[in-house]
Design a protein around this motif. Structure first.
Motif, PDB file in Angstrom:
ATOM      1  N   CYS A 183       0.858  -1.184   0.000  1.00 12.77           N
ATOM      2  CA  CYS A 183       0.000   0.000   0.000  1.00 12.77           C
ATOM      3  C   CYS A 183       0.891   1.230   0.000  1.00 12.77           C
ATOM      4  N   ARG A 191       0.385   4.720   3.470  1.00 10.41           N
ATOM      5  CA  ARG A 191       1.054   4.908   4.775  1.00 10.41           C
ATOM      6  C   ARG A 191       0.223   5.757   5.753  1.00 10.41           C
ATOM      7  N   CYS A 192      -1.062   5.493   5.847  1.00  9.26           N
ATOM      8  CA  CYS A 192      -1.928   6.285   6.727  1.00  9.26           C
ATOM      9  C   CYS A 192      -1.408   6.258   8.174  1.00  9.26           C
ATOM     10  N   CYS A 245      -3.081   3.561  10.321  1.00  6.19           N
ATOM     11  CA  CYS A 245      -3.323   2.257   9.670  1.00  6.19           C
ATOM     12  C   CYS A 245      -3.147   1.107  10.669  1.00  6.19           C
ATOM     13  N   TRP A 252       2.127  -3.512   4.563  1.00  9.36           N
ATOM     14  CA  TRP A 252       2.597  -2.451   3.663  1.00  9.36           C
ATOM     15  C   TRP A 252       3.666  -2.913   2.670  1.00  9.36           C
ATOM     16  N   GLY A 312      -3.304  -3.775   3.214  1.00 11.36           N
ATOM     17  CA  GLY A 312      -2.810  -3.210   1.964  1.00 11.36           C
ATOM     18  C   GLY A 312      -3.902  -2.603   1.079  1.00 11.36           C
TER      19      GLY A 312
END
Ligand code: SF4
Length: 226
Positions: A29, A32-33, A36, A42, A72
Motif C-alpha cells: 500500500c 502509509r496512513c 493504519c 505495507w 494493503g
C-alpha cells in the motif's frame, strides 16, 4: 500474488458487518496512513507468493460464501481481476476493500467497499506525508468506482472536525447515494472505539449517514487475523 494472510472471521465493517467471511489480505500500500491498523501488510514482499488457484483453494477450506479481498491496497495488484473471476466462478460473494486510489474495470465483484482517506490520515514524517497527500484522494478514480460497481463509502473520523471535509468530498464527487455512506470511528483499541463511538453516532444522526461498526476492534481488540 503475494498474500499476507488468509483467515476466516466476521466482516467487521460496512453494510455486511457481522457476516461470516473469509479474508484474503494482499500486500502493498503506497498510502502509509498515520493510523493504519495493517502496517504489517505495507511492504510488497510481506507475505508469500500464491497462484490465483492456490488462493481459491485456501478460501474453499471454510464453508463460507462471503470473501473479502483486502490489504494493503488490493486494487494496485494486476492479478486482482483474475482472482475475482475465479472466486466468482467458485460461487463466492466478493467484496473488495479499497482506499479508492486505483481503478480497474470489468471485475465481477459484488461490492466495492471504498474508504476514501481524509486529511486525518496524513502520516507524521514529511516524506510519507508528501506521498500520501499526492495519492490519497483521486476524485476521478472514485467517480469511476462509484459509477461502475455496487459500492459503499466508509469514512474514518477522528473528531467532529472531520465532518465538513466529508461533506465537501461528497459534494465534489457529485451524485453519491447518501444511503451508501457510513461514518466509522478511528480507533486502534476497543477502549478508544467505545470512547469515540457515541460522538460519531451523534454525527451520523446530524448528517443522516449510517454508523459504521468496527467489529474486529469491538470483539477482538484489533488482534491480527480477525
Ligand atoms: S489505505 Fe488502508 S492499508 Fe493503506 S495505509 Fe491507509 S489504512 Fe493502511
Amino acid at each position: 500474488m503475494i498474500v499476507n494472510e488468509i483467515f476466516y472471521s466476521l466482516q467487521g465493517e460496512g453494510f455486511l458487518a457481522g457476516v461470516p467471511s473469509v479474508f484474503v489480505r494482499l500486500t502493498g500500500c503506497p498510502l502509509r496512513c498515520r493510523w493504519c491498523d495493517t502496517k504489517y501488510a505495507w511492504p510488497k514482499q510481506a507475505g508469500r507468493q500464491y497462484s490465483v488457484t492456490e488462493i481459491v483453494e485456501q478460501v474453499q477450506q471454510w464453508p463460507c460464501r462471503f470473501v473479502v479481498i483486502t490489504g494493503g491496497e488490493p486494487m494496485i495488484n494486476s492479478d486482482l481481476p483474475q482472482l475475482v473471476r475465479q472466486l466468482k466462478a467458485a460461487g463466492k460473494h466478493v467484496t473488495i476493500e479499497t482506499a479508492g486510489i486505483a481503478y480497474t474495470p470489468d471485475m465481477p465483484c459484488d461490492l466495492m467497499s471504498i474508504s476514501p482517506k481524509l486529511s486525518n490520515s496524513v502520516p507524521d514524517d514529511a516524506k510519507s506525508a508528501a506521498m500520501h497527500e499526492a495519492a490519497r484522494l483521486d476524485l476521478a478514480v472514485l467517480r469511476e468506482l462509484i459509477d461502475n460497481y455496487d459500492y459503499q463509502l466508509k469514512f474514518v473520523l477522528d473528531s467532529q472536525a472531520d465532518l465538513p471535509e466529508i461533506e465537501t468530498t461528497i459534494e465534489k464527487l457529485g451524485n453519491v447515494d447518501r444511503d451508501k455512506v457510513m461514518l466509522m470511528p478511528q480507533a486502534a483499541t476497543r477502549d478508544e472505539l467505545l470512547a469515540k463511538s457515541p460522538i460519531v453516532a451523534d454525527m451520523c444522526k446530524q448528517a443522516g449517514f449510517a454508523f459504521g461498526q468496527r467489529l474486529q476492534v469491538l470483539l477482538w481488540n484489533n488482534q491480527r487475523g480477525t
